[in-house]
Each structure stands twice: as structure tokens, then as C-alpha cells.
Design an enzyme around this catalytic site. Sequence first.
Site, PDB file in Angstrom:
ATOM      1  N   CYS A  54       0.853  -1.190   0.116  1.00 14.50           N
ATOM      2  CA  CYS A  54      -0.220  -0.097  -0.196  1.00 14.50           C
ATOM      3  C   CYS A  54       0.957   1.220  -0.101  1.00 14.50           C
ATOM      4  CB  CYS A  54      -0.958   0.051   1.308  1.00 14.50           C
ATOM      5  SG  CYS A  54      -2.176   1.424   1.528  1.00 14.50           S
TER       6      CYS A  54
ATOM      7  N   CYS B  31      -0.600   4.207   1.884  1.00 10.62           N
ATOM      8  CA  CYS B  31      -0.497   4.058   3.404  1.00 10.62           C
ATOM      9  C   CYS B  31       0.969   4.249   3.957  1.00 10.62           C
ATOM     10  CB  CYS B  31      -0.854   2.629   3.904  1.00 10.62           C
ATOM     11  SG  CYS B  31      -2.441   1.893   3.042  1.00 10.62           S
ATOM     12  N   ASP B  32       1.806   3.824   3.024  1.00  6.95           N
ATOM     13  CA  ASP B  32       3.203   3.819   3.753  1.00  6.95           C
ATOM     14  C   ASP B  32       4.270   4.504   3.081  1.00  6.95           C
ATOM     15  OD1 ASP B  32       2.407   1.786   5.600  1.00  6.95           O
ATOM     16  OD2 ASP B  32       2.538   0.186   4.425  1.00  6.95           O
TER      17      ASP B  32
END
Length: 359
Positions: free
Chosen positions: A178, A181-182
Site C-alpha cells: 500500500c 498508506c506507507d
Amino acid sequence: MNEVTTQNVAIIGSGPAGWTAAIYAARAALEPILFEGALTPENQDAGRLPMGQLATTTYVENYPGFPAGDLREYLKTTIAEERQYALPYDTFDDDASKRGVSGPALVELMRKQALDCGVRVVSEDVAKVDFSKRPFKLIDSNGDEYFARSVIVATGASARWLGLTSEELFKNNGVSACAVCDGALPRFYKRPILVVGGGDSAAEDALYLTKFASKVYLAHRRDQLRASNVMQKRLRENPKVELLWNRVPTEILGSSEKGVERVKLANTLDLKEAPLEIEASGVFVAIGRRPNTEFLEGALNLDANGFILHESASATATSVPGVFAAGDCADSRYRQAIVAAGSGACAALDAERFLMESE
Ligand code: NAP
């Protein structure tokens, strides 16, 4: 909460299919209940977060109704204060105003619209189902039981992994599925990153990661991308992106203290060739999705890849009358937010008809 009450419609899943089904079912006065999933570390690791894949994507430029424009003020007045954390606002791009809606904002707006229609939301996963008799039984991750006359499964899909031992070893330590997300983590800042895959997700992730990384390698197992032309053009035009054709990672190297440091990539055309070794602080795997249907095994007919099979003339019917499926958990072909939303509407209409006919 609902040991004794039997719901008309229980909807499992909180992506575009689930929320659209919920909006339609609520407007048909069916008082639906929707299980949106739980925000747990296990779900995060498995890529099965509430709000589905849209919540982990950047801009959505092909969902009708959201042309380029600055939605920030609208989102601030529309989405409740306690949900504002989910909206990226300025995270993605400096010229957000030219791009329109972000994935997280789009699905958050769907959630809000469903709540406005009176949909009841349970923030838990459905861990088990019993579709062998009616009313159907759903057991959530706390062990609470719910009963429903009809069920709409809209659990979407989640990331596929390469299956390397070293990939498992470095998950949450440089390996991710992701980018949204990261990608902004300090470990990747001004350092090289590898993205694996050749579809739109890989292209989108690679472009997004150029905001943080010094360089983004995109390794694809063939010499032709599957991604759409517009995404291919953006990749070609981005000086930070380097394409590694006919390459797949075979080993991710690093240490538990420093995380990912290097990656070995085999040449898919000549496996005897010594692997290419590149410096990379992270590996983002974007090689497609698998349906979130493990909890349904034995309860519904699935295909060999785990997608729910539609079994009759109705677009969303499954092998069990009264259980309907919508969105990516039953769609190995289109996998688009707009298609998922459309099939969610179909599932609610099918459930409504089923309930009327079975009364
Ligand atoms: P996808 O289109 O299925 O692409 C998966 C890619 O991963 C393919 O290029 C595939 O290679 C490669 N791959 C699969 N298994 C692999 C393995 N074991 N090792 C190395 N490479 C592997 O999946 P996706 O990119 O997630 O896209 C899914 C759907 O969502 C598509 O319909 C896409 O258009 C849509 N989507 C749209 C947008 C957008 O419109 N902005 C953004 C993201 C996704 P091969 O090509 O050789 O099969």
C-alpha cells in the site's frame, strides 16, 4: 446487540459496492445493517482495511461526477469531524485542485451518504457465516451473532503477494502493498524504492512514490505494461521512474535494524543469468488482488481463484437463494469502483425482490 432481531438485509463490506447496496436498501425501507470491518493490525497486514481498496488509492479520475476541482471545503463541511483523519487533503499532490476526488474522500462520501439514509454500521468483520438455513447467521469477530433474511456480500479484494520468504520477513520493515498508506514513511525519504507489477496499480504506486523517493524502479515480468495508456505516458514522462523490463524479485535483502536495503531481480527471459541487484529502501508489491472470500468457503460456490460465482439470470445471485454478491469479491474481470457501485445497486434491488417474493 442483535441476537434476537432478524435483519432484512445484512451487507458485508464497506467499499463502493457495500455502500451503494446500503443506500439502495435503506431507501427501499429495508433498514439494512452493514459490517464495515475492523481497523486491526491483522487486517492492515492482510490489506483488508475497512472502506476497501479506494481507501488506499490516490486520485480517482474515472468515477463520473467528480471532475477536476478543489473539494477541500466541501469535504470539510460534509464529512464529520471524527472522520476527517481519513481524508488526505494535501497529501497527494500540490495541484490537487486539478485532479478532483481522492479515493479515500470518495468512499468516505459514500459512507456519509449511507449514514444519512439511516444505514446502521457495525465496525467489525464478519468472521463466519451459516447460509445453510434461513434466516442466515453471521458471526462477527467478537463472536456476536446476527440473523438476516438476505445477505449481500461485498467484501472486495486485497493485495496479492509475491510469495518470497524474504518478502514475509520484511513486511512492515520496508515491504508493503500500500503505497498510499506507507509511502510517506521517513525510511523511504530521498531513497530508491522498487515497485513490482505492470498494471494500473503498479503505475499509480510508482508515480505516487516519486513524491518521496530519490528514484522509483518499476519491475515488470514482461516487456509490455498492462497499465492504461494514460498511466504509461505519465510513467514515461517522470524522470524519477526507471522501468526494469522482464524482471521479478527473487530475494529482498537487508537487516531487522535497517529494513530493506537491496533487492535481487531475476531476468524472466533468462533465468540462468545472474540476478540484477539494486539498492532499494522498500519494495511495494502491486501485482493484483485476490477476493476477500476465505470466510465463505463451503458456504457459497467460489471459482478456482476464490471469486464468488453468480448462478442465475439475476446479476448478483449466488449459489444460495437470498445471498447476493457485488463488487470485486465476485468480479475478476472489470474491477472498477464504478462497476462495483453499480453491482451494489443491483444486489440491493435483487435482495428487495427476493424478500418481496419470499414473503
Ligand atoms: P492487474 O491489472 O491484474 O495487474 C497486475 C500486474 O501484476 C500485471 O501486470 C501482472 O503481470 C503482474 N503480476 C501478477 N502476478 C505477478 C507475479 N507473481 N510476479 C510479478 N508480476 C505479477 O492488477 P492491478 O494493477 O491491481 O489493477 C486491477 C484493476 O484495477 C484493473 O482493472 C485496473 O485497471 C484497475 N485500476 C485502475 C486504476 C486507475 O484507473 N487509476 C488504478 C489502479 C487499478 P502480467 O501483465 O504479465 O499479467
